[in-house]
Design an enzyme around this catalytic site. Structure first.
Site, short mmCIF file in Angstrom:
data_model
loop_
_atom_site.label_atom_id
_atom_site.label_comp_id
_atom_site.label_asym_id
_atom_site.label_seq_id
_atom_site.Cartn_x
_atom_site.Cartn_y
_atom_site.Cartn_z
CG ASN A 9 -1.71 1.24 1.42
OD1 ASN A 9 -1.75 2.09 0.52
ND2 ASN A 9 -2.36 1.39 2.56
CE LYS A 11 -0.12 3.17 4.87
NZ LYS A 11 -0.01 3.25 6.32
CG HIS A 102 -5.70 1.89 5.43
ND1 HIS A 102 -5.25 2.80 6.37
CD2 HIS A 102 -4.68 1.02 5.21
CE1 HIS A 102 -3.99 2.50 6.68
NE2 HIS A 102 -3.62 1.43 6.00
CD GLU A 104 -2.84 5.45 6.84
OE1 GLU A 104 -2.86 5.46 5.60
OE2 GLU A 104 -1.91 4.93 7.50
CD GLU A 174 -3.36 -2.35 7.38
OE1 GLU A 174 -2.29 -2.59 6.81
OE2 GLU A 174 -3.97 -1.28 7.23
N GLY A 180 2.73 2.37 10.86
CA GLY A 180 3.68 3.48 10.72
C GLY A 180 4.39 3.84 12.01
CB SER A 220 5.56 -1.67 11.96
OG SER A 220 5.17 -0.33 12.22
P1 13P Z 1 3.22 0.52 7.63
O1 13P Z 1 3.73 -0.77 7.02
O2 13P Z 1 3.94 1.73 7.11
O3 13P Z 1 3.17 0.43 9.11
O4 13P Z 1 1.72 0.67 7.12
C1 13P Z 1 0.86 -0.39 7.22
C2 13P Z 1 -0.38 -0.08 6.49
O5 13P Z 1 -1.14 0.77 6.90
C3 13P Z 1 -0.64 -0.81 5.25
O6 13P Z 1 -1.93 -0.58 4.78
#
Ligand code: 13P
Length: 257
Positions: A9, A11, A102, A104, A174, A180, A220
């Site tokens: 992803n 982002k 997600h 976010e 997740e 992150g 992560s």
């Molecule tokens: P990170 O791998 O940067 O922690 O992000 C995970 C994520 O949100 C994947 O959709």
């Protein structure tokens, strides 16, 4: 046998040129592992921003182990929704997948389970397989509420779907506290939740469907910890953010099964 998935992803990262560079480097590395992907039933999924989707159709042509999708889609079919992109438009680029729910999107765009349910439905109707995300925030885990939270996210959004539709959904667990942050769920924490989710699918649908559903972990996940996470029996791969932007790291993750 259910698929093993290394999903990246991106982002809101990568200009057009950066995206082309990243995919080209990844393809070069992946070309050395074609047999591994084949033998281990591995699929690599790329989720770039919308601007890259058309290019990926060309870049990934003739790459059986790669597929791609969008990070979001509109709940509406079409029309006057400035700034939105519909599931059918995404499908028209050759994409086969879309990330729905997600954290976010839930956090910054106030997407509720009801809206996410509509998004998953319209995605399926238009030939896209949803990667449906669920997961608790830190305060919820600290109170021991993680199982109840994940169960309510799944039951409010997708557990009322028909069997034929649920079969096409990939679940991504997740935990928000791991996204992150550099704090990864332990393999045991991931396994515990993945087994719980698989059990929920079995209860709501059937053991057969539960056993065929890919449940991937995000938060992560990186080149150093993927192997341990993926060695857990119910962890079928990863949804990777930061580490998917580095070709070598994401390649390593894709060969960690
Ligand atoms: P990170 O791998 O940067 O922690 O992000 C995970 C994520 O949100 C994947 O959709």
């Amino acid at each position: 046998m259910r698929k093993k998935l290394a999903a990246g992803n991106w982002k809101m990262n990568q200009s057009l040129d950066e995206g082309i560079g990243l995919v080209s480097n990844l393809l070069e590395l992946a070309a050395t592992k074609t047999e591994y992907y084949q033998n281990n039933n591995v699929q690599i999924l790329l989720f770039p921003p919308f601007i890259h989707l058309v290019l990926l159709e060309t870049l990934l042509e003739g790459q059986p182990h790669f597929a791609y999708g969008a990070q979001n889609c509109s709940w509406a079919d079409k029309g006057a929704y400035t700034g939105e992109v519909s599931a059918s438009m995404i499908h028209s680029t050759g994409a086969g997948y879309v990330i729905i729910g997600h954290s976010e999107r839930r956090q910054y765009f106030s997407e509720s389970n009801r809206i996410l349910s509509e998004k998953a439905q319209i995605a399926l109707k238009n030939g896209l397989q949803p990667v449906f995300c669920c997961g608790e925030v830190l305060a919820e885990r600290e109170k021991g509420e993680q199982f109840a939270i994940v169960e309510s996210q799944l039951s409010e959004a997708i557990f009322h779907f028909e069997e034929e539709d649920i079969k096409k959904i990939i679940i991504a667990y997740e935990p928000v506290w791991a996204i992150g942050t550099g704090v990864t769920a332990s393999p045991e924490q991931a396994q515990e939740m993945h087994a719980f989710i698989r059990n929920l699918i079995a209860k709501n649908f059937s053991t057969e469907i539960a056993n065929e559903t890919s449940i991937i972990y995000g938060g992560s996940c990186n080149a150093a910890n993927a192997k341990l996470l993926f060695s857990m029996p119910d962890v079928d791969g990863g949804l990777v953010g930061g580490a998917s932007l580095i070709a070598e790291d994401f390649f390593t993750i894709s060969t960690s099964f």
